[in-house]
Design an enzyme around this catalytic site. Sequence first.
Site, mmCIF file in Angstrom:
data_model
loop_
_atom_site.group_PDB
_atom_site.id
_atom_site.type_symbol
_atom_site.label_atom_id
_atom_site.label_comp_id
_atom_site.label_asym_id
_atom_site.label_seq_id
_atom_site.Cartn_x
_atom_site.Cartn_y
_atom_site.Cartn_z
ATOM 1 N N LYS A 157 0.856 -1.240 0.144
ATOM 2 C CA LYS A 157 -0.252 0.253 0.018
ATOM 3 C C LYS A 157 0.718 1.506 0.266
ATOM 4 O O LYS A 157 1.085 2.253 -1.012
ATOM 5 C CB LYS A 157 -1.338 0.229 1.021
ATOM 6 C CG LYS A 157 -1.935 -1.125 1.549
ATOM 7 C CD LYS A 157 -2.706 -0.922 2.570
ATOM 8 C CE LYS A 157 -2.102 -1.160 3.636
ATOM 9 N NZ LYS A 157 -1.250 -2.214 4.250
ATOM 10 N N GLU A 183 1.380 6.297 11.539
ATOM 11 C CA GLU A 183 2.009 4.614 10.504
ATOM 12 C C GLU A 183 4.080 5.288 11.273
ATOM 13 O O GLU A 183 3.895 5.727 11.826
ATOM 14 C CB GLU A 183 2.217 5.831 9.538
ATOM 15 C CG GLU A 183 1.105 5.352 9.052
ATOM 16 C CD GLU A 183 0.986 3.425 8.500
ATOM 17 O OE1 GLU A 183 1.750 2.781 7.944
ATOM 18 O OE2 GLU A 183 -0.110 2.763 8.912
ATOM 19 N N ARG A 184 4.710 4.116 11.233
ATOM 20 C CA ARG A 184 5.842 4.441 11.519
ATOM 21 C C ARG A 184 6.976 5.563 11.251
ATOM 22 O O ARG A 184 6.607 6.232 9.706
ATOM 23 C CB ARG A 184 6.623 3.178 10.226
ATOM 24 C CG ARG A 184 6.257 1.901 10.414
ATOM 25 C CD ARG A 184 6.649 0.728 9.626
ATOM 26 N NE ARG A 184 6.101 -0.569 10.342
ATOM 27 C CZ ARG A 184 5.380 -0.495 8.917
ATOM 28 N NH1 ARG A 184 3.953 0.777 7.854
ATOM 29 N NH2 ARG A 184 4.106 -1.843 9.221
#
Length: 464
Positions: A157, A183-184
Amino acid sequence: MTAPNRGVVVAVRGSVVDVRFDDRLPPIYSLLRTGEEGQIAIEELSQLDAHRVRGIALTPTQGLSRGMPVEDTGGPLRVPVGKSILSRMFDVFGNPIDRQPAPLDVEMRAIHQEPPALNRRSTKSEIFETGIKVIDVLMPLENGGKAGLFGGAGVGKTVLLTEMIHNMIGHRDGVSIFCGIGERCREGQELYHDMKEAGVLPNMVMMYGQMNEPPGARFRVGHAALTMAEYFRDDEHRDVLLLIDNIFRFIQAGSEVSGLMGQMPSRLGYQPTMSTELSGLEERIANTDAGAITSIQAVYVPADDFTDPAAVHTFSHLSASIVLSRQRASEGLYPAIDPLQSSSKMATQAIVGERHYLLAQEIRRTLAQYADLKDIIAMLGLEQLSPGDRDVVARARRLERFLTQPFFATEQFSGIKGKLVSLKDALDGCERILHDEFKDFPESALYMIGTIDEAKGKDKAHES
């Protein structure tokens, strides 16, 4: 000027804080500040009685204790908007996190805004080209629409989203806003450096609410990024590309907030207010007479289960759904998009034209017939099929390989130079494969190429 409204903390349970105000209660969504120098921010979410409110902390609550003074800021959370926010990176409060000074000449705007009225919305439908063959041919995106990239963990994604940023920003006059929800931080840093190297940072704004931040901050970062997008659409009259990674984390943060606030969960542990919260965010992404906000959103699908309420509710808001398949990824067919599960409401004859529509239908039909024949091939072998079915399988396998594409985002890993393919070239290639022009070519000649003519060069290289 009214005197500041002050209260005291009466209870702290993790990120949930109860505050008592003796004079007057602040309205819902008010931002309250407490702690040393007001570094702990709390967003009020409910009024418990005539004197007490309950809020969720947007920052860690270490050091917070009962009896501490709380100040009502007099309004909701605000973020900076203006020309000077371009090329910068912010957190949910609008503080810069790119180690540069705060932008000057900005206006602070509340993150809670109403969606545009129906009479201000634009009704024209235009195709939004991405340069990715399989998307432009089978599930074209809408300019000013919302597209979702659905997939489980590790099917590509973020890579697909990064590729779209690369392809679109260089060829568009508008502004791009990237919103990272839960997210990271590694992905954020890599994206920042990639965009800087590509020279497209001057037309981009990035906003992050990372995994390590409290659920309150992750829950509001989407609204903060949308407020910036609305400024460029409504005040600057520019088209905006809004990229969200990952909308599931927004729903998840809402679920955490709901649980902390003591609400009874509904099906599969999600919050009872999920549909309303998602609508409040998604309905602000719209085309108006001033400009368009086109949104591409990555949607994590828990355990690859597309009946999960988070995936189902997100589907209902989108004009195009791009479904990533783990099986295609395991076969090395990248981008691992499942052409039979993915769809777009733009893929109609009136919008894309007769030739494109009929070609897309023929491609889907060929791939669907191949999918039906796979069981027979697995049990009895290709030789047991009729000559007509064998031709269908040959065409479908060549189409599958032609619809793969080398990405600019993965050049450093694959060693294959990225390719951008126009819609005309992609349609020509599919048409020529369906007319059996390449039936004597090996399937590998069509794998990971740009335009169809590259297959001839690749085949010659194999022969020599």
